[in-house]
Design a protein around this motif. Structure first.
Motif, PDB file in Angstrom:
ATOM      1  N   ASP A  24       0.840  -1.185   0.000  1.00  0.00           N
ATOM      2  CA  ASP A  24       0.000   0.000   0.000  1.00  0.00           C
ATOM      3  C   ASP A  24       0.878   1.239   0.000  1.00  0.00           C
ATOM      4  O   ASP A  24       1.915   1.282   0.627  1.00  0.00           O
ATOM      5  CB  ASP A  24      -0.906   0.017   1.225  1.00  0.00           C
ATOM      6  N   ALA A  25       0.441   2.268  -0.704  1.00  0.00           N
ATOM      7  CA  ALA A  25       1.159   3.530  -0.725  1.00  0.00           C
ATOM      8  C   ALA A  25       0.657   4.393   0.424  1.00  0.00           C
ATOM      9  O   ALA A  25      -0.533   4.454   0.684  1.00  0.00           O
ATOM     10  CB  ALA A  25       0.938   4.228  -2.055  1.00  0.00           C
ATOM     11  N   GLU A  27       0.272   8.087   2.112  1.00  0.00           N
ATOM     12  CA  GLU A  27       0.271   9.507   1.796  1.00  0.00           C
ATOM     13  C   GLU A  27       0.917  10.251   2.962  1.00  0.00           C
ATOM     14  O   GLU A  27       0.560  10.050   4.113  1.00  0.00           O
ATOM     15  CB  GLU A  27      -1.158  10.000   1.572  1.00  0.00           C
ATOM     16  N   ASP A  72       9.778   4.604  -2.978  1.00  0.00           N
ATOM     17  CA  ASP A  72       8.650   3.791  -3.437  1.00  0.00           C
ATOM     18  C   ASP A  72       7.665   3.588  -2.296  1.00  0.00           C
ATOM     19  O   ASP A  72       8.051   3.338  -1.157  1.00  0.00           O
ATOM     20  CB  ASP A  72       9.139   2.432  -3.946  1.00  0.00           C
ATOM     21  N   GLY A  73       6.406   3.703  -2.617  1.00  0.00           N
ATOM     22  CA  GLY A  73       5.363   3.489  -1.627  1.00  0.00           C
ATOM     23  C   GLY A  73       4.964   4.740  -0.874  1.00  0.00           C
ATOM     24  O   GLY A  73       4.106   4.685  -0.006  1.00  0.00           O
ATOM     25  N   ILE A  75       3.437   8.610  -1.187  1.00  0.00           N
ATOM     26  CA  ILE A  75       2.707   9.561  -2.021  1.00  0.00           C
ATOM     27  C   ILE A  75       2.704  10.895  -1.282  1.00  0.00           C
ATOM     28  O   ILE A  75       2.358  10.962  -0.103  1.00  0.00           O
ATOM     29  CB  ILE A  75       1.254   9.095  -2.276  1.00  0.00           C
ATOM     30  N   ASN A  82       4.564  10.766  -6.331  1.00  0.00           N
ATOM     31  CA  ASN A  82       5.786  10.579  -5.549  1.00  0.00           C
ATOM     32  C   ASN A  82       6.856  11.639  -5.823  1.00  0.00           C
ATOM     33  O   ASN A  82       8.012  11.441  -5.519  1.00  0.00           O
ATOM     34  CB  ASN A  82       6.353   9.171  -5.756  1.00  0.00           C
TER      35      ASN A  82
END
Length: 184
Positions: A24-25, A27, A72-73, A75, A82
């Motif tokens: 999961d990204a 935020e 990576d991952g 936001i 990114n």
């Protein structure tokens, strides 16, 4: 092993693989990222101005906004992707070349051309009328310009070649002082 047990084991294995691969990204406010959580400037971003050899958009405050890439991952809340912009230090230049001012000082310094070029017309006129203070002022200016103590009058830095001999002069003012060191 029965067919239903194999099917159940396969479903569990597939769900574990899906959970591991489907990261999961998160935020996050990218202005608070720590070193190692971003790359700045962005590797695909051409941020050096070939004319000044400084980051593009360098301001009089000696800061330039460049595009950075979060890990990576992650936001960024500002851009919803990114990438984000960050201030980096730079040296604001206004087009005065170090080589030009040094050569003018060496060859035409007795006429004050170097001081006219750097934006000091009063000193240039004084050097012109006294033949560079009988060449002593010319000699002093060659040393002062070569060591980058005398720069352009507008407060900008010299335009230097990328691998040029840039000097960082450390100055003392009311906000810099020696902190006393006590023995333990």
């Amino acid at each position: 092993m029965s067919h239903s047990t194999q099917l159940f084991s396969g479903l569990i294995l597939l769900s574990v693989i899906a959970l591991c691969n489907g990261v999961d990204a998160y935020e996050i406010d990218c202005s608070n990222l720590r070193m190692g959580q971003y790359i700045c400037p962005h590797p695909d971003y051409d941020f050096i101005d070939p004319k000044t050899q400084q980051p593009r958009g360098c301001t009089k405050e000696n800061k330039a906004k460049v595009l950075c890439l979060a890990a990576d991952g992650l936001i960024c809340t500002e851009t919803k992707n990114n990438t984000f912009k960050k201030d980096i230090p730079c040296k604001w230049t206004n087009g005065y070349s170090f080589e030009t001012s040094l050569l003018l000082s060496i060859f035409l310094g007795m006429f004050g051309i170097d001081r006219f070029y750097l934006g000091y017309p009063a000193l240039g006129l004084l050097k012109l009328s006294t033949l560079g203070f009988l060449f002593l002022g010319q000699f002093a200016d060659v040393i002062l310009i070569a060591t980058q103590i005398v720069g352009p009058a507008d407060g900008s830095h010299y335009v230097m070649p990328y691998y040029g001999a840039g000097i960082n002069i450390i100055r003392s003012n009311n906000f810099t002082y020696r902190v006393p060191q006590y023995d333990c």
